[in-house]
Motif scaffolding. Structure first.
Motif: not given
Length: 464
Positions: A402-408, A410-426
């Protein structure tokens, strides 16, 4: 004794208490806030999240300065002491207190500074610093008193070389070697901070893997990074006793090993701040860690009393605590703001930082979900190269059919900011949660967010 009447009384002005008080006040309720300090903000602002993250930021800047070839052209690497670095955190704390004090004033929330406890189910008695007792009578009461470090009775925390995550902020020197006992989130964060200051760190973990709730590949990446940065991790070890001596601390392990260092930082668990609330007067019991039980509406076993934040346990994050407090007040005022807070990203502010949301590979494999993986390594990302932050990666787990995003993850620079894009799509309903979003959307270039596009292409190329 003065008596005041309110619709809602909130105990504790940390993120949970603030979220509760503001939501109730904006719904037109008469609200009072009680806090044991003489300033608002709770442990989050004064002892926990804010000072530790401000410390981390300063240490990270020092590390960049000392390792960047551009800066070496104008001077030699510089050494900074822990007390010097702590000064920057103190400035942030004062700014946060000023901002949050303004919130209460603008929303007409009365603030009482003193120790509050239950006289009965609708009455809070506040003992102020000057000894005066105020009585607050309320229709509803929200407990948001937070937590503090767990202190075993057999460890002498009065010894000048033994600290917990609260008292470490009073450390007046920079140790050459530090033992951190407990490799949870707080322990790993402080291990990173002290390592960044050039301190040799012995991180003692009573489990077999760092932060075992993480995706195993992310956990392994953190372990590898620690091993390259003066941090020795000792897994599957438990303390037998802690011996404070004149020139340091000796940690005796049950395995028979002994470790000596200049100081020890205890980071093994937290306890809910409930012991001074007089809960025995209203029939509320706590568990072995001083936490109270609530239902999905954040109501305790007493109908008009609610709980939110660290005092109720999981997930014990400032971000979740604010939403829990807001939701507890939403249950009272019935303004449509209630939700059960379970969509919580993990934010771990090690150096580099870690953030994740959704399922990890272990969980999906165990559940027999047909998933695939897409990865973007930061060493190949233009923005990471520009920033001099090549460590880390973004990892997307998605359903291969189905291509549904199940988990995101991230490890590294700005990881705590980057994750929210995936959260929004999930969080998008139905077919709108799809990996295709990342390949059909134009990302700014160069950015760290562009890693989603790279990881999505990598994942789609694995399908057949």
């Amino acid at each position: 004794m003065a008596v005041y009447n309110y619709d809602v009384v909130v105990l504790g002005s940390g993120p949970a208490g603030e979220g509760a008080a503001m939501n109730a006040a904006k719904a037109g309720r008469k609200v009072a806030m009680v806090d044991s300090r003489r300033q608002v903000g709770g442990n989050c602002t004064h002892l926990g999240t804010i000072p530790s993250k401000a410390l981390r930021h300063s240490v990270r800047q020092i590390m960049q300065f000392n390792t960047n070839p551009m800066f070496r052209a104008i001077g030699e690497p510089r050494w900074f002491s822990f007390p010097d670095v702590l000064k920057s955190a103190e400035k942030v704390i004062s700014k946060q207190v000023a901002s949050r004090t303004g919130y209460y004033a603008r929303n007409r929330v009365d603030v009482f500074f003193g120790t509050g406890s239950f006289a009965d189910e609708q009455t809070i008695e506040v003992v102020c610093a000057n000894g005066v007792v105020e009585k607050l009578v309320a229709k509803h009461i929200i407990i948001a008193t937070g937590s503090r470090p767990y202190r075993p009775a057999d460890i002498d925390f009065h010894h000048p070389r033994i600290y917990d995550s609260d008292t470490i902020l009073s450390l007046g020197h920079t140790p050459r070697k530090l033992i951190v006992y407990g490799a949870g989130v707080i322990g790993c964060e402080y291990a990173s901070i002290f390592s960044g200051l050039g301190v040799l760190v012995e991180l003692v973990d009573n489990r077999g893997q760092l932060l075992s709730f993480l995706d195993s590949e992310i956990s392994q990446a953190l372990s590898y990074h620690f091993s390259n940065n003066n941090i020795t991790v000792r897994h599957n070890e438990d303390y037998d006793r802690v011996e404070g001596v004149d020139n340091g601390v000796i940690l005796h392990l049950k395995s028979g090993k002994k470790i000596k260092a200049d100081a020890l930082l205890w980071c093994n668990g937290r306890t809910g701040n409930t012991d001074q609330l007089g809960l025995e007067n209203i029939g509320i019991k706590v568990n072995s860690r001083g936490q109270i039980e609530v239902d999905e509406n954040y109501r305790t076993c007493v109908q008009n009393i609610y709980g939110a934040g660290d005092v109720i346990g999981w997930p014990s994050l400032a971000s979740a605590a604010h939403d829990q407090g807001r939701s507890a007040a939403g249950s009272i005022v019935d303004n449509g703001s209630w939700r059960f807070v379970n969509d919580v990203p993990t934010g771990i502010y090690t150096i580099p930082e870690i953030s994740s949301i959704g399922k990890n590979e272990q969980e999906l494999t165990q559940a027999k979900v047909p998933y695939e993986v897409g990865k973007a390594f930061f060493k190949s990302m233009a923005r990471a190269q520009i920033a001099g932050e090549p460590q880390g990666m973004l990892k997307i787990l998605f359903h291969r059919e189905t291509l549904q995003v199940l988990g995101v993850h991230c490890f590294g620079y700005q990881a705590s900011e980057i994750v929210h894009i995936g959260q929004a799509i999930m969080n998008q309903p139905g077919e709108l949660n799809t990996l295709k979003y990342f390949v059909n959307t134009t990302f700014n270039y160069p950015t760290m967010a562009e890693a989603y596009r790279v990881a999505a292409y990598d994942g789609l190329n694995r399908l057949f």
